[in-house]
Design a protein around this motif. Sequence first.
Motif, PDB file in Angstrom:
ATOM      1  N   GLU B  90       1.323  -7.332  -1.570  1.00 45.00           N
ATOM      2  CA  GLU B  90       2.339  -6.386  -1.121  1.00 45.00           C
ATOM      3  C   GLU B  90       2.644  -5.339  -2.189  1.00 45.00           C
ATOM      4  O   GLU B  90       2.913  -4.180  -1.902  1.00 45.00           O
ATOM      5  N   THR B  91       2.615  -5.763  -3.439  1.00 41.44           N
ATOM      6  CA  THR B  91       2.740  -4.787  -4.525  1.00 41.44           C
ATOM      7  C   THR B  91       1.639  -5.070  -5.538  1.00 41.44           C
ATOM      8  O   THR B  91       1.071  -6.164  -5.561  1.00 41.44           O
ATOM      9  N   GLU B  92       1.410  -4.072  -6.381  1.00 43.09           N
ATOM     10  CA  GLU B  92       0.326  -4.215  -7.369  1.00 43.09           C
ATOM     11  C   GLU B  92       0.632  -5.273  -8.409  1.00 43.09           C
ATOM     12  O   GLU B  92      -0.259  -5.845  -9.016  1.00 43.09           O
ATOM     13  N   HIS B  93       1.925  -5.524  -8.642  1.00 39.81           N
ATOM     14  CA  HIS B  93       2.303  -6.338  -9.795  1.00 39.81           C
ATOM     15  C   HIS B  93       2.517  -7.807  -9.474  1.00 39.81           C
ATOM     16  O   HIS B  93       2.613  -8.633 -10.363  1.00 39.81           O
ATOM     17  N   GLU B  94       2.600  -8.112  -8.167  1.00 40.29           N
ATOM     18  CA  GLU B  94       2.872  -9.500  -7.799  1.00 40.29           C
ATOM     19  C   GLU B  94       1.581 -10.241  -7.500  1.00 40.29           C
ATOM     20  O   GLU B  94       0.560  -9.645  -7.169  1.00 40.29           O
ATOM     21  N   ASP B  95       1.662 -11.574  -7.606  1.00 37.09           N
ATOM     22  CA  ASP B  95       0.510 -12.398  -7.234  1.00 37.09           C
ATOM     23  C   ASP B  95       0.309 -12.315  -5.724  1.00 37.09           C
ATOM     24  O   ASP B  95       1.268 -12.138  -4.964  1.00 37.09           O
ATOM     25  N   GLU B 117       6.918 -15.422   2.758  1.00 36.10           N
ATOM     26  CA  GLU B 117       7.876 -15.870   1.733  1.00 36.10           C
ATOM     27  C   GLU B 117       9.254 -15.239   1.928  1.00 36.10           C
ATOM     28  O   GLU B 117      10.270 -15.899   1.724  1.00 36.10           O
ATOM     29  N   THR B 118       9.272 -13.988   2.355  1.00 39.44           N
ATOM     30  CA  THR B 118      10.575 -13.313   2.499  1.00 39.44           C
ATOM     31  C   THR B 118      11.045 -13.234   3.944  1.00 39.44           C
ATOM     32  O   THR B 118      12.218 -13.010   4.216  1.00 39.44           O
ATOM     33  N   GLY B 119      10.081 -13.375   4.862  1.00 36.92           N
ATOM     34  CA  GLY B 119      10.418 -13.233   6.288  1.00 36.92           C
ATOM     35  C   GLY B 119      10.537 -11.779   6.723  1.00 36.92           C
ATOM     36  O   GLY B 119      10.825 -11.493   7.882  1.00 36.92           O
ATOM     37  N   GLU B 120      10.320 -10.853   5.816  1.00 38.92           N
ATOM     38  CA  GLU B 120      10.468  -9.432   6.121  1.00 38.92           C
ATOM     39  C   GLU B 120       9.149  -8.853   6.647  1.00 38.92           C
ATOM     40  O   GLU B 120       8.068  -9.290   6.233  1.00 38.92           O
ATOM     41  N   ASN B 124       2.824  -1.110   6.855  1.00 44.99           N
ATOM     42  CA  ASN B 124       1.385  -0.782   6.749  1.00 44.99           C
ATOM     43  C   ASN B 124       0.571  -1.993   6.296  1.00 44.99           C
ATOM     44  O   ASN B 124      -0.192  -1.927   5.325  1.00 44.99           O
ATOM     45  N   PHE B 125       0.742  -3.104   7.000  1.00 40.84           N
ATOM     46  CA  PHE B 125       0.174  -4.369   6.519  1.00 40.84           C
ATOM     47  C   PHE B 125      -1.349  -4.328   6.370  1.00 40.84           C
ATOM     48  O   PHE B 125      -1.923  -5.028   5.522  1.00 40.84           O
TER      49      PHE B 125
END
Lengths: 202, 144
Positions: B90-95, B117-120, B124-125
């Motif tokens: 989802e972001t460049e910095h997260e696993d 994990e967040t349910g959100e 643009n998946f």
Amino acid sequence: MPNSISLEQIEYLAKYDLEVKNLIARKVANNYEQFVNILHDDLDDSIQHLTQNRHLYQNFSEDQISVNLIGMLKARNYDADHDSQHGGHVDIIVKHQFGKFEWLGEAKIWGGPAYMADGWAQLNKRYSAGTINDNHGGILLYVKAPNAVAKLNDWIDHLKTIEDEIKISSETNPLVKNTITKHPSSGLDYRVRHIAVVLNHN
Amino acid sequence: MKTKEQIIEDWLDETNRDIPSSDVASLCSEIIGFLASSKAKHFNHITFMSLFTELQLEHSSVEQAKALKALDYISSAKLHLLDMKFQLYETEHEDPIELETELISDAYKTGVLFNPETGEPVENFKEKVFPYFTRTQKLMSIHA
């Protein structure tokens, strides 16, 4: 970032190879309706290819045309087959997800509504069971004669005379009609897509 | 009891029977040969690009489409030497987050992917989900 390509990039590749279109959706289809919807889209693309190359099929038999169509489905990794031992000799059988989902198709070169009715009887009464993962099928009219839409309408009009309870609906494409009848084996709704495949060539 | 070579030969024969296109069948054979080799014995997280690098394939759209079809077959019910799986970046910095196939299936049906994990909903998946492959028991058994 991953050393790979994203779902979006995969969809982009369909510009270069139509067989890649729907690849992921096909792979992850986890219910029968999803499988059927994607199969219909893939069938339509394959049928369009047949029509675009109809000059090649003028001397082809029903079986030969069906084998070509099945080849295009196999290229999309469907478990598609012809004339397999499935309650008889069904023209087109498409399985998916380790055989969990199944779609059967009967194909005939247009020779009038009574000839198509033979295919309908084979599909409806002999080959399919009409159960929850097998309650969609197809009738393919290979129309080498002119005016394919008129042939489809003639066929549907004839079907109305031989099936008591039938619901008919259209799609955006006038060469496709959908019917719902009660399957004689299961008693459940059986949905069949009737497609006129334009193969007329002068 | 078949030897490893006989098993691989069977897989290649099956591939050539199942795949109408000789180009794709040929690439399938190349990939199968690599996966069955000792070099790939510990090759567990297989991405398109890692395979391209190992096999020194051309990074063009045409070759990528061909490779996609080859991997689709190798991970299909017919040959089933690999399983296709999915990860969300989802972001460049997260696993990355592992995604169950069912989530992807639902996303294709509804147009919305929910971050497990967040349910959100993930905006643009399709830009953020990346397939990869793992070896099946059938493939691993020839390395045993």
